[in-house]
Every structure is written in structure tokens, then in C-alpha cells.
Enzyme design. Structure first.
Site, mmCIF file in Angstrom:
data_model
loop_
_atom_site.group_PDB
_atom_site.id
_atom_site.type_symbol
_atom_site.label_atom_id
_atom_site.label_comp_id
_atom_site.label_asym_id
_atom_site.label_seq_id
_atom_site.Cartn_x
_atom_site.Cartn_y
_atom_site.Cartn_z
ATOM 1 N N SER A 73 0.865 -1.179 0.000
ATOM 2 C CA SER A 73 0.000 0.000 0.000
ATOM 3 C C SER A 73 0.896 1.222 0.000
ATOM 4 O O SER A 73 1.982 1.199 0.586
ATOM 5 C CB SER A 73 -0.899 0.048 1.240
ATOM 6 O OG SER A 73 -1.884 -0.945 1.178
ATOM 7 N N GLU A 80 -0.694 18.518 -7.038
ATOM 8 C CA GLU A 80 -2.067 18.581 -7.541
ATOM 9 C C GLU A 80 -3.027 17.689 -6.752
ATOM 10 O O GLU A 80 -4.208 17.686 -7.009
ATOM 11 C CB GLU A 80 -2.084 18.175 -9.019
ATOM 12 C CG GLU A 80 -1.227 19.052 -9.910
ATOM 13 C CD GLU A 80 0.276 18.706 -9.905
ATOM 14 O OE1 GLU A 80 1.035 19.473 -10.518
ATOM 15 O OE2 GLU A 80 0.680 17.702 -9.278
ATOM 16 N N SER A 81 -2.576 16.879 -5.813
ATOM 17 C CA SER A 81 -3.363 16.062 -4.875
ATOM 18 C C SER A 81 -2.642 14.758 -4.551
ATOM 19 O O SER A 81 -1.644 14.784 -3.846
ATOM 20 C CB SER A 81 -4.787 15.811 -5.346
ATOM 21 O OG SER A 81 -5.561 15.374 -4.224
ATOM 22 N N HIS A 86 -3.324 -0.039 -3.409
ATOM 23 C CA HIS A 86 -3.372 -1.175 -2.494
ATOM 24 C C HIS A 86 -3.353 -2.413 -3.381
ATOM 25 O O HIS A 86 -4.144 -2.508 -4.318
ATOM 26 C CB HIS A 86 -4.637 -1.156 -1.632
ATOM 27 C CG HIS A 86 -4.794 0.116 -0.868
ATOM 28 N ND1 HIS A 86 -4.081 0.397 0.277
ATOM 29 C CD2 HIS A 86 -5.549 1.206 -1.113
ATOM 30 C CE1 HIS A 86 -4.405 1.604 0.714
ATOM 31 N NE2 HIS A 86 -5.300 2.114 -0.114
ATOM 32 N N CYS A 101 -6.142 18.034 -8.924
ATOM 33 C CA CYS A 101 -6.835 19.317 -8.920
ATOM 34 C C CYS A 101 -6.313 20.164 -10.074
ATOM 35 O O CYS A 101 -5.180 19.991 -10.506
ATOM 36 C CB CYS A 101 -6.588 20.048 -7.604
ATOM 37 S SG CYS A 101 -7.199 19.141 -6.186
#
Length: 142
Positions: A73, A80-81, A86, A101
Site C-alpha cells: 500500500s 495537484e493532490s 493497495h 486538482c
């Protein structure tokens, strides 16, 4: 006083011709992946960082964890985010989120890159627009 260090709101609100949404969130599923790749912590981190670069994102940091007995994970934080993954090697499956974003990064490019890197036999994704700007502006004006 706690509010002394609080960030201040911009003096002007975004224009109504601003983008309709703050960002795009793609939720992807990868089936039939190479199980050996899904257990390789270094490969997964490298592939996720490469996917971020491939879609034009600016990497800020990345953190990945190898589970015992298997599975990885991790998250790549981008300006930008973020991108997250996983893996379930025992099912030849990986779940990935790519949230970006603005309009300078295309999360679909990251998904396409990962499909190739993970050697997925099949993948699908759902796109969700995040942060309806008109709704947010209406709330601010109320």
C-alpha cells in the site's frame, strides 16, 4: 488566540467562469496483474512515481509499505493532490485512486501507464468530479 495564525481567505472570490470542478478523482481496478510485481515494494513505488510523472504531476513525497506476508500500500503526494494504491497479489489485483486538482494534469494518463506497468489483463475506472465550484461559490455568498 488561535485565529492569529489561521490562513486568511482570498480578498476576491473566484470568477463564475472558473473551472466547473476543483478536481477529478479516478478510482481504478486492475485485474490479472503480474503477482510478482504486486509484491515488489520497490517496483510499486517506482511505478506509482512514474505514473505521477507520466501524467504531468509534481511529486511532493511518497510513502509505501510492504505487508507481511504480501501486498503493498502506498501514496504519492503530488502538488495537484495524490495517487494511492493497495495490492492483493494473491488475487492478481490492485486498487488505485488518482485525484488531481486543476487542469494541468490528466489522471487518466496515470491509469493508462499503470495498466501497462502492472501488466493488467483488464482494468476499469470510474471518474468522479470533486468540488462543484458553483455550489462552493453559492455557499460562500450565503
Amino acid at each position: 488566540m488561535l485565529t492569529e495564525n489561521a490562513p486568511t481567505m482570498p480578498s476576491t472570490l473566484p470568477r463564475l467562469d472558473a473551472p466547473q470542478y476543483l478536481g477529478k478523482h479516478l478510482i481504478a481496478e486492475f485485474y490479472g496483474c503480474d503477482s510478482a510485481l504486486l509484491t515488489d515494494h520497490s517496483f510499486i513505488e517506482e511505478a506509482m512515481n512514474d505514473a505521477a510523472r507520466h501524467c504531468g504531476a509534481t511529486i511532493v513525497d511518497s510513502v509505501f509499505h510492504l505487508f507481511n506476508p504480501y501486498g503493498v500500500s502506498g501514496a504519492v503526494i503530488i502538488a495537484e493532490s495524490h495517487l494511492t494504491i493497495h495490492t492483493w497479489p494473491e488475487y492478481h489485483y490492485a486498487a488505485v485512486d488518482v485525484f488531481t486538482c486543476g487542469n494541468t494534469v490528466d489522471p487518466a494518463d496515470a491509469i493508462a501507464y499503470l495498466a501497462r506497468a502492472l501488466k493488467a489483463e483488464h482494468h476499469s475506472s470510474t471518474e468522479m468530479n470533486r468540488g462543484n465550484v458553483r455550489h462552493l461559490l453559492a455557499q460562500l455568498k450565503a
